[in-house]
Write a protein that holds these residues in place. Sequence first.
Motif, PDB file in Angstrom:
ATOM      1  N   LYS A  13      42.579  28.652  14.333  1.00 55.04           N
ATOM      2  CA  LYS A  13      42.351  28.859  12.784  1.00 55.04           C
ATOM      3  C   LYS A  13      42.917  30.124  12.332  1.00 55.04           C
ATOM      4  CE  LYS A  13      38.395  25.553  12.687  1.00 55.04           C
ATOM      5  NZ  LYS A  13      38.446  25.299  14.229  1.00 55.04           N
ATOM      6  N   GLU A  14      42.748  30.195  10.968  1.00 50.09           N
ATOM      7  CA  GLU A  14      43.550  31.503  10.728  1.00 50.09           C
ATOM      8  C   GLU A  14      42.747  32.827  10.873  1.00 50.09           C
ATOM      9  OE1 GLU A  14      43.824  30.833   6.330  1.00 50.09           O
ATOM     10  OE2 GLU A  14      45.589  29.370   6.608  1.00 50.09           O
ATOM     11  N   PRO A  40      46.184  36.633  30.344  1.00 52.85           N
ATOM     12  CA  PRO A  40      46.572  36.435  28.976  1.00 52.85           C
ATOM     13  C   PRO A  40      46.114  37.599  27.883  1.00 52.85           C
ATOM     14  CG  PRO A  40      44.762  35.036  29.613  1.00 52.85           C
ATOM     15  CD  PRO A  40      45.278  35.794  30.771  1.00 52.85           C
ATOM     16  N   PHE A  41      46.729  37.588  26.762  1.00 55.23           N
ATOM     17  CA  PHE A  41      46.559  38.554  25.756  1.00 55.23           C
ATOM     18  C   PHE A  41      45.752  38.273  24.783  1.00 55.23           C
ATOM     19  CE2 PHE A  41      47.936  40.738  21.911  1.00 55.23           C
ATOM     20  CZ  PHE A  41      47.671  42.167  22.283  1.00 55.23           C
ATOM     21  N   ARG A  42      44.626  38.795  24.745  1.00 54.87           N
ATOM     22  CA  ARG A  42      43.518  38.235  23.746  1.00 54.87           C
ATOM     23  C   ARG A  42      43.703  39.225  22.187  1.00 54.87           C
ATOM     24  NH1 ARG A  42      37.120  37.524  25.228  1.00 54.87           N
ATOM     25  NH2 ARG A  42      36.351  36.950  23.202  1.00 54.87           N
ATOM     26  N   PHE A  43      43.511  38.649  21.285  1.00 51.23           N
ATOM     27  CA  PHE A  43      43.463  39.371  19.802  1.00 51.23           C
ATOM     28  C   PHE A  43      43.078  38.290  19.145  1.00 51.23           C
ATOM     29  CE2 PHE A  43      47.203  36.588  19.912  1.00 51.23           C
ATOM     30  CZ  PHE A  43      47.552  36.347  18.659  1.00 51.23           C
ATOM     31  N   LYS A  44      42.613  38.820  17.674  1.00 49.41           N
ATOM     32  CA  LYS A  44      42.236  37.878  16.585  1.00 49.41           C
ATOM     33  C   LYS A  44      43.308  37.789  15.633  1.00 49.41           C
ATOM     34  CE  LYS A  44      38.234  37.903  13.307  1.00 49.41           C
ATOM     35  NZ  LYS A  44      37.564  36.738  13.595  1.00 49.41           N
ATOM     36  N   ILE A  45      43.698  36.610  15.076  1.00 52.21           N
ATOM     37  CA  ILE A  45      44.600  36.148  14.206  1.00 52.21           C
ATOM     38  C   ILE A  45      44.482  37.047  12.836  1.00 52.21           C
ATOM     39  CG2 ILE A  45      45.511  34.441  12.573  1.00 52.21           C
ATOM     40  CD1 ILE A  45      46.462  33.812  15.510  1.00 52.21           C
ATOM     41  N   ILE A  51      53.085  40.413  13.985  1.00 53.46           N
ATOM     42  CA  ILE A  51      53.534  40.315  12.820  1.00 53.46           C
ATOM     43  C   ILE A  51      53.077  38.953  12.275  1.00 53.46           C
ATOM     44  CG2 ILE A  51      55.657  42.003  12.866  1.00 53.46           C
ATOM     45  CD1 ILE A  51      57.391  39.416  13.044  1.00 53.46           C
ATOM     46  N   ASN A  52      52.929  38.987  10.984  1.00 49.58           N
ATOM     47  CA  ASN A  52      52.446  37.676  10.060  1.00 49.58           C
ATOM     48  C   ASN A  52      52.869  36.601  10.671  1.00 49.58           C
ATOM     49  OD1 ASN A  52      50.335  39.304   8.999  1.00 49.58           O
ATOM     50  ND2 ASN A  52      51.154  39.339   7.152  1.00 49.58           N
ATOM     51  N   ASN A  53      54.302  36.538  10.636  1.00 52.22           N
ATOM     52  CA  ASN A  53      55.210  35.272  10.832  1.00 52.22           C
ATOM     53  C   ASN A  53      54.760  34.761  12.067  1.00 52.22           C
ATOM     54  OD1 ASN A  53      56.306  35.336   8.448  1.00 52.22           O
ATOM     55  ND2 ASN A  53      58.236  36.191   9.186  1.00 52.22           N
ATOM     56  N   LEU A  54      54.498  35.547  13.186  1.00 51.78           N
ATOM     57  CA  LEU A  54      54.278  35.156  14.836  1.00 51.78           C
ATOM     58  C   LEU A  54      52.859  34.485  14.664  1.00 51.78           C
ATOM     59  CD1 LEU A  54      55.859  37.679  17.252  1.00 51.78           C
ATOM     60  CD2 LEU A  54      56.862  35.702  16.126  1.00 51.78           C
ATOM     61  N   GLU A  55      51.775  35.220  13.982  1.00 53.84           N
ATOM     62  CA  GLU A  55      50.550  34.714  14.088  1.00 53.84           C
ATOM     63  C   GLU A  55      50.505  33.162  13.186  1.00 53.84           C
ATOM     64  OE1 GLU A  55      48.023  37.679  12.545  1.00 53.84           O
ATOM     65  OE2 GLU A  55      48.112  39.071  14.407  1.00 53.84           O
ATOM     66  N   PHE A 150      38.400  31.490  21.298  1.00 53.57           N
ATOM     67  CA  PHE A 150      37.118  31.808  21.418  1.00 53.57           C
ATOM     68  C   PHE A 150      36.252  31.451  20.093  1.00 53.57           C
ATOM     69  CE2 PHE A 150      39.693  34.534  24.063  1.00 53.57           C
ATOM     70  CZ  PHE A 150      38.953  34.565  25.274  1.00 53.57           C
ATOM     71  N   SER A 151      37.117  31.511  19.114  1.00 60.26           N
ATOM     72  CA  SER A 151      36.105  31.271  17.859  1.00 60.26           C
ATOM     73  C   SER A 151      37.146  30.614  16.960  1.00 60.26           C
ATOM     74  CB  SER A 151      35.721  32.492  17.175  1.00 60.26           C
ATOM     75  OG  SER A 151      36.588  33.439  17.134  1.00 60.26           O
TER      76      SER A 151
END
Length: 151
Positions: A13-14, A40-45, A51-55, A150-151
Motif C-alpha cells: 500500500k502507499e 532484503p532491503f527494508r523501508f517504508k513507502i 525516488i517516488n516513481n520507483l516506489e 510488514f504493514s
Amino acid sequence: MSDSPKSSLPVVKENSEIAISFKLELADGTLVEETQENEPFRFKIGDGTFINNLENLLVGLELGTTAKLTLSPERAFGLSDPNNFQTMDKADFPEEMALEKGHVIGFNTPTGDEIPGTIHQIEGDKVIVDFNHPLADATVIFSAKIEEIFS
C-alpha cells in the motif's frame, strides 16, 4: 457473493513498510546497486528512500511478486540541468583529496544535507562540479521482488 476468486496475499500500500530484494542497472547491463542474497532491503513507502516513481511502481504488488521495469531518464532520475554545473576553486577542496574527472564527492548543503557532486572538468585552479544526480540522463532497469510486507 462474487464468483471471481480474490487473492488473499498481502498487497503493498502507499504507506506500507516492506522488504524487497532489488537490482538497479543501466540499459547496457552495468550494475548500479543490488541487495545481497537473503538480505532484503527494508523501508517504508514514501520515506524518500527511493525516488517516488520507483516506489509508486511497487504499490499494488502482491507479496512474492517480481517486477522488472525499464525506466526512461524522465521517469527515473531525470535529465541533467546545465544550471547544476558549478565552478569552484581548487583551494575549496582538501589538499589531500585526489581531484579526478568522474570522481563523486559528497558536499554539505547549508541545511546540513549531503548531496553528491561529480567532478566534470579540471581547468587550472578551477574545478567544474556536476550536481545533477549521477544517474541523470540514464535509462535504468529496476527489478524488485516483494519479500515481506510488514504493514
